[in-house]
Design a protein around this motif. Structure first.
Motif, PDB file in Angstrom:
ATOM      1  N   THR A 122       0.819  -1.206   0.000  1.00  0.00           N
ATOM      2  CA  THR A 122       0.000   0.000   0.000  1.00  0.00           C
ATOM      3  C   THR A 122       0.856   1.261   0.000  1.00  0.00           C
ATOM      4  OG1 THR A 122      -1.615  -1.289   1.265  1.00  0.00           O
ATOM      5  CG2 THR A 122      -2.046   1.055   1.049  1.00  0.00           C
ATOM      6  N   ARG A 128      -9.483  -0.396   4.828  1.00  0.00           N
ATOM      7  CA  ARG A 128      -8.447   0.539   5.277  1.00  0.00           C
ATOM      8  C   ARG A 128      -7.530   0.976   4.167  1.00  0.00           C
ATOM      9  NH1 ARG A 128      -6.118  -1.041  11.195  1.00  0.00           N
ATOM     10  NH2 ARG A 128      -8.146  -1.069  12.226  1.00  0.00           N
ATOM     11  N   ASP A 129      -7.083  -0.005   3.364  1.00  0.00           N
ATOM     12  CA  ASP A 129      -6.138   0.349   2.305  1.00  0.00           C
ATOM     13  C   ASP A 129      -6.805   1.238   1.272  1.00  0.00           C
ATOM     14  OD1 ASP A 129      -4.256  -1.096   3.628  1.00  0.00           O
ATOM     15  OD2 ASP A 129      -4.255  -2.792   2.253  1.00  0.00           O
ATOM     16  N   THR A 166     -11.998  -5.379   5.815  1.00  0.00           N
ATOM     17  CA  THR A 166     -11.752  -3.934   6.011  1.00  0.00           C
ATOM     18  C   THR A 166     -11.532  -3.193   4.684  1.00  0.00           C
ATOM     19  OG1 THR A 166      -9.321  -3.609   6.179  1.00  0.00           O
ATOM     20  CG2 THR A 166     -10.475  -4.472   8.139  1.00  0.00           C
ATOM     21  N   ARG A 195      -6.815   4.705   2.446  1.00  0.00           N
ATOM     22  CA  ARG A 195      -5.496   5.337   2.318  1.00  0.00           C
ATOM     23  C   ARG A 195      -5.251   5.787   0.879  1.00  0.00           C
ATOM     24  NH1 ARG A 195      -0.967   1.327   4.639  1.00  0.00           N
ATOM     25  NH2 ARG A 195       0.415   2.832   3.624  1.00  0.00           N
TER      26      ARG A 195
END
Lengths: 218, 218
Positions: free
Chosen positions: B43, B70-71, B68, B74
């Motif tokens: 990532t 999350r990446d 998730t 980001r």
């Protein structure tokens, strides 16, 4: 379609894993399934653990690798007996592979069997092999965001060994954040911060495995 | 038995991957399948790459994660468009999952598609998704013994990014040994030593991806 197939494979595996489990119980052998990513430190932990247990317990080791027998060669010097299983491409050990491996041991000469699984934070968590406990090892450089992203391995493990804490000064790793996330995924898990390089924290792990072994023998 | 099943799954996947491949070719999109262990730096590499390409190419991103988003969160700040695929337990992306993801993009608005696969040094290497190139990232703390132990990913990758070289002073990592082993497994692979933290070595990677993109567009 693919999911159904996977489910059938998992069910067949459960049957064989239970048979392994029964055999281990009869022989009074405590079995650990050691899992973690490539390079998390599984083999080094195993070397340290074997050295510590040397005069106390007879330890057999199964080394699971996709290819090569490098880890088994590293380990053979320290273990009562070592068996290498090359999965030939498969990304995890399963009950049947371990059943094949067991045939190579004299089970009356072993108190503990440690199975080092293929380096992979995902698939090994799905396949029981007949173990008493799953133990996972993860290292500081892998990052503090892993419990939520790879939840299954955290869910199924009795112990989480957080390795390479000697590298904490050089990395952005939020220990409290990591611990909190790990315990949210699995509140019963024991977390031990260790360094297989410096030896820090290993005493707790040694105490844990000795205690579990005695309990399973009694 | 299990092997046969896996083979059938792989064959079905090849068909879908070729269909994706054809669609990408028609649209003039260059596609990278980015693979590596959890925590290798996928990532962060992606963030760096997107920042570099920002005013030059329109980049779409597919984020593959077990759980998730999350990446994707980001990444979303930097990419032209981002799609999250949660595999719900599966340890890799396959052609079909990516086909689902493609539907979320306006393919006429993208020059490059980077697909960040699930963190896993094993299984993703087996499943084509319609990419031009597979790119693997591995980090110094994972150890210099990985090419022989996890050969498939090294065999199928066009580029090997060795990340976290800023940690070399603190680790026992034999660079020559690693390079030699990697090139024995795959003599055609390009190896680039990088640090996504300090930026060292990233220029070669940026040049490579720009060059490949131009070539695939022409």
């Amino acid at each position: 379609m693919e999911i159904k197939v996977v489910k059938k494979v998992l069910e067949a595996n459960e049957v064989i894993a239970s048979q392994n489990r029964r055999l281990f119980r009869e022989k009074g052998i405590y079995v650990v399934n050691l899992m973690g990513s490539p390079g998390a430190g599984k083999t080094t932990l195993l070397e340290r653990t074997l050295l510590h247990l040397k005069d106390k317990k007879r330890v057999g080791v199964i080394e699971g690798d996709i290819a090569t027998s490098r880890d088994a060669e590293r380990i053979a010097a320290h273990a009562a007996s070592t068996v290498q299983i090359n999965t030939g491409g498969a990304c995890h050990l399963d009950g049947n592979m371990v059943r094949g491996g067991i045939g190579e041991f004299d089970l009356d000469q072993i108190d503990i069997l440690i199975v080092e699984n293929v380096g992979n934070l995902v698939c090994p968590a799905e396949f029981k092999i007949g173990e008493n406990d799953k133990v996972m090892i993860i290292s500081v450089p892998e990052g503090d965001d892993k419990p939520q992203k790879y939840p299954l391995m955290f869910q199924v493990s009795s112990v989480l060994l957080l390795n390479k804490i000697d590298l904490l000064p050089y990395l952005d790793f939020d220990m409290e954040h990591f611990r909190g996330d790990a315990l949210r995924v699995n509140p019963r898990m024991e977390i031990m911060a260790i360094s297989c390089k410096t030896g820090e924290g290993l005493d707790s792990w040694f105490r844990w495995i000795e205690e579990r072994t005695s309990r399973s023998a009694s």
